[in-house]
Motif scaffolding. Structure first.
Motif, PDB file in Angstrom:
ATOM      1  N   PRO A   1       0.811  -1.215   0.000  1.00 15.00           N
ATOM      2  CA  PRO A   1       0.000   0.000   0.000  1.00 15.00           C
ATOM      3  C   PRO A   1       0.852   1.277   0.000  1.00 15.00           C
ATOM      4  N   SER A   2       2.009   1.217   0.607  1.00 18.75           N
ATOM      5  CA  SER A   2       2.866   2.396   0.709  1.00 18.75           C
ATOM      6  C   SER A   2       3.572   2.775  -0.590  1.00 18.75           C
ATOM      7  N   ASN A   3       3.642   1.853  -1.574  1.00 21.74           N
ATOM      8  CA  ASN A   3       4.378   2.166  -2.799  1.00 21.74           C
ATOM      9  C   ASN A   3       3.612   1.905  -4.091  1.00 21.74           C
ATOM     10  N   VAL A   4       2.447   1.300  -4.023  1.00 22.51           N
ATOM     11  CA  VAL A   4       1.761   0.885  -5.243  1.00 22.51           C
ATOM     12  C   VAL A   4       1.424   2.067  -6.153  1.00 22.51           C
ATOM     13  N   GLU A   5       1.042   3.193  -5.577  1.00 23.98           N
ATOM     14  CA  GLU A   5       0.668   4.338  -6.415  1.00 23.98           C
ATOM     15  C   GLU A   5       1.847   4.843  -7.245  1.00 23.98           C
TER      16      GLU A   5
ATOM     17  N   ASN B   1       1.812  -1.403 -16.826  1.00 26.34           N
ATOM     18  CA  ASN B   1       0.408  -1.732 -17.079  1.00 26.34           C
ATOM     19  C   ASN B   1      -0.264  -2.441 -15.910  1.00 26.34           C
ATOM     20  N   GLY B   2       0.427  -2.543 -14.787  1.00 29.05           N
ATOM     21  CA  GLY B   2      -0.151  -3.193 -13.629  1.00 29.05           C
ATOM     22  C   GLY B   2       0.927  -3.575 -12.646  1.00 29.05           C
ATOM     23  N   VAL B   3       0.494  -4.188 -11.562  1.00 26.98           N
ATOM     24  CA  VAL B   3       1.432  -4.671 -10.546  1.00 26.98           C
ATOM     25  C   VAL B   3       1.076  -6.112 -10.200  1.00 26.98           C
ATOM     26  N   ALA B   4       2.086  -6.867  -9.853  1.00 26.86           N
ATOM     27  CA  ALA B   4       1.883  -8.229  -9.353  1.00 26.86           C
ATOM     28  C   ALA B   4       2.213  -8.194  -7.872  1.00 26.86           C
ATOM     29  N   VAL B   5       1.258  -8.545  -7.073  1.00 25.15           N
ATOM     30  CA  VAL B   5       1.410  -8.458  -5.619  1.00 25.15           C
ATOM     31  C   VAL B   5       1.797  -9.836  -5.085  1.00 25.15           C
ATOM     32  N   GLY B   6       2.864  -9.879  -4.335  1.00 23.66           N
ATOM     33  CA  GLY B   6       3.341 -11.138  -3.784  1.00 23.66           C
ATOM     34  C   GLY B   6       2.817 -11.378  -2.385  1.00 23.66           C
TER      35      GLY B   6
ATOM     36  N   ILE C   1      -4.699  -5.793   3.501  1.00 21.99           N
ATOM     37  CA  ILE C   1      -3.627  -5.122   2.770  1.00 21.99           C
ATOM     38  C   ILE C   1      -3.898  -5.178   1.274  1.00 21.99           C
ATOM     39  N   MET C   2      -4.325  -6.338   0.791  1.00 25.37           N
ATOM     40  CA  MET C   2      -4.634  -6.472  -0.634  1.00 25.37           C
ATOM     41  C   MET C   2      -5.776  -5.544  -1.029  1.00 25.37           C
TER      42      MET C   2
END
Length: 122
Positions: A79-83, A92-97, A105-106
């Motif tokens: 959440p702190s860095n996704v933006e 074009n997107g992010v893959a969240v581990g 959090i998700m």
């Protein structure tokens, strides 16, 4: 950035996986030095690598930028860095581990991506 990605590395991956139809190509990018460390690169570093990837694919395979391939950032998304990562031109997107294992959090990550999407065109 420790080492810039090189055109030959991209060609090696494309050849290894016998990529023929670039319309379905999605590249997940995470710096090798960041794998499993929780460390993240600066957005400027990611943007530079994205430019290198697109340029190499254009040079090697005459691909039309961003219309044929998608690049997803995959390094310690939170959440702190996704933006800051989702705003990078060419991402074009992010893959969240690991963060995807915690529903709250998700949900926060999804909410932040939705807010960015409402404000910009990808």
């Amino acid at each position: 950035m420790e080492k810039a990605i090189e055109e030959g590395e991209i060609q090696g991956v494309v050849d290894l996986y016998l990529v023929k139809d670039f319309k379905e190509l999605i590249i997940l990018y995470e710096p090798v030095w960041a794998l499993g460390t929780g460390q993240t690169p600066r957005p400027e570093e990611v943007e530079e690598v994205v430019k290198i990837i697109y340029k190499a694919l254009q040079n090697l395979y005459q691909l039309d930028k961003q219309k044929k391939i998608r690049i997803v950032y995959a390094g310690s998304v939170a959440p702190s860095n996704v933006e800051k990562y989702i705003k990078i031109p060419g991402i074009n997107g992010v893959a969240v581990g690991t963060a995807s294992l915690q529903a709250e959090i998700m949900a926060e990550i999804i909410h932040k991506v939705e807010n960015v999407a409402k404000r910009q065109t990808f």
